[in-house]
Write an enzyme that holds these catalytic residues in place. Structure first.
Site, mmCIF file in Angstrom:
data_model
loop_
_atom_site.group_PDB
_atom_site.id
_atom_site.type_symbol
_atom_site.label_atom_id
_atom_site.label_comp_id
_atom_site.label_asym_id
_atom_site.label_seq_id
_atom_site.Cartn_x
_atom_site.Cartn_y
_atom_site.Cartn_z
ATOM 1 N N ASP A 171 0.864 -1.180 0.000
ATOM 2 C CA ASP A 171 0.000 0.000 0.000
ATOM 3 C C ASP A 171 0.904 1.234 0.000
ATOM 4 O O ASP A 171 1.775 1.377 0.860
ATOM 5 C CB ASP A 171 -0.882 -0.009 1.250
ATOM 6 C CG ASP A 171 -1.964 1.058 1.202
ATOM 7 O OD1 ASP A 171 -1.978 1.832 0.228
ATOM 8 O OD2 ASP A 171 -2.786 1.121 2.134
ATOM 9 N N HIS A 184 -3.117 14.559 -10.837
ATOM 10 C CA HIS A 184 -3.426 13.170 -11.208
ATOM 11 C C HIS A 184 -2.377 12.577 -12.137
ATOM 12 O O HIS A 184 -2.066 11.377 -12.052
ATOM 13 C CB HIS A 184 -4.809 13.102 -11.863
ATOM 14 C CG HIS A 184 -5.927 13.353 -10.909
ATOM 15 N ND1 HIS A 184 -6.200 12.519 -9.847
ATOM 16 C CD2 HIS A 184 -6.840 14.359 -10.829
ATOM 17 C CE1 HIS A 184 -7.230 12.976 -9.164
ATOM 18 N NE2 HIS A 184 -7.644 14.110 -9.739
ATOM 19 N N ASP A 188 -0.438 9.220 -11.386
ATOM 20 C CA ASP A 188 -0.400 8.085 -12.318
ATOM 21 C C ASP A 188 1.038 7.663 -12.604
ATOM 22 O O ASP A 188 1.353 6.466 -12.646
ATOM 23 C CB ASP A 188 -1.088 8.471 -13.631
ATOM 24 C CG ASP A 188 -2.599 8.588 -13.492
ATOM 25 O OD1 ASP A 188 -3.130 8.207 -12.429
ATOM 26 O OD2 ASP A 188 -3.239 9.075 -14.449
ATOM 27 N N GLU A 215 -4.115 2.611 -4.874
ATOM 28 C CA GLU A 215 -2.668 2.613 -4.666
ATOM 29 C C GLU A 215 -2.193 1.328 -4.005
ATOM 30 O O GLU A 215 -1.112 1.270 -3.412
ATOM 31 C CB GLU A 215 -2.250 3.826 -3.828
ATOM 32 C CG GLU A 215 -2.706 3.812 -2.387
ATOM 33 C CD GLU A 215 -4.076 4.421 -2.174
ATOM 34 O OE1 GLU A 215 -4.342 4.871 -1.058
ATOM 35 O OE2 GLU A 215 -4.882 4.448 -3.118
#
Length: 244
Positions: A171, A184, A188, A215
């Site tokens: 995580d 964003h 990404d 994620e």
């Protein structure tokens, strides 16, 4: 309709003259493999994984139906399209072959141009199916396996007997803050870099890396003891830290 140049075609016929004739039709477009009997055809199919097989029905040792059934029953060759070549125009025989999984029938004597078009169509269909399958199991952002494929793979590995199995769950810390700060596109890019690190560290053929969601990532590690899984996890953390 132009055939795919990298495709490999296996021609199976006990008559060398027929093999040479078919090879002359396709040798400018495909890599040609050939077999003169059923056992050899099965062996080549398992070893070379051709993109399509042209298979004579009437052969002395194993007939085409037996060869087709064997190939279709093996997990590594079951998706190879098979086109039967036969001197018989019996509807029952054609039904039998199609029910076994054959993609098409070509009757002897044949017209080279028709054979060429039919084979080209089947190879293009095979590549289209493979592309759709890959899209269905691949995470569009990172290019690694998606959650659906992870679930299937885990179920498969879980059924193996007498084998250790480790799973690493990853995580990304503070990803929301990172995403808010860099946008964003930055988020990404971050996820793609994480996926690349996981794939480079867990690089055995049996290791399976997937994006679990958001994620979160996961790695399936067959035949791996807990201490070895811990070492790999630490190596992942170190590699991610080196990205800064």
């Amino acid at each position: 309709m132009s055939p795919l140049p990298t495709a490999r075609l296996l021609i199976v016929d006990d008559d060398p003259n027929n093999v040479r004739l078919l090879a002359s039709i396709f040798d400018q477009d495909y890599d040609i493999l050939f077999a003169l009997n059923g056992l050899e055809a099965i062996d080549i199919s398992l070893r070379e994984r051709p993109d399509l097989i042209i298979l004579d029905v009437m052969m002395p040792d194993l007939d085409g139906y037996t060869v087709c059934k064997t190939i279709k029953n093996h997990p590594h060759t079951k998706d190879i399209p098979i086109v039967f070549l036969t001197a018989h125009c019996d509807a029952e025989e054609e039904i039998r072959g199609l029910e076994m999984g054959a993609a098409d029938f070509i009757s002897k004597p044949f017209y080279p141009k028709i054979v060429k078009i039919r084979v080209s169509n089947q190879i293009e269909l095979k590549y289209a199916r493979e592309k759709l399958t890959k899209l269905a199991i691949t995470d569009g952002l990172t290019g690694i396996a998606n959650r659906r494929y992870f679930d299937d793979q885990l179920a498969h590995e879980w059924t193996r007997l007498n084998q250790t199995l480790a799973i690493a769950m990853i995580d990304v810390d503070w990803f929301k803050k990172y995403n808010d700060h860099y946008g964003h596109q930055g988020g990404d890019d971050c996820l793609r870099q994480v996926a690349n690190v996981l794939s480079n560290v867990a690089k055995r053929d049996s290791d399976f890396v997937a994006r679990y969601g958001g994620e979160e990532f996961a790695i399936i590690l067959p035949m791996t003891q807990a201490d070895n899984a811990l070492v790999l996890s630490k190596n992942i953390c170190l590699a991610l830290s080196n990205l800064e």
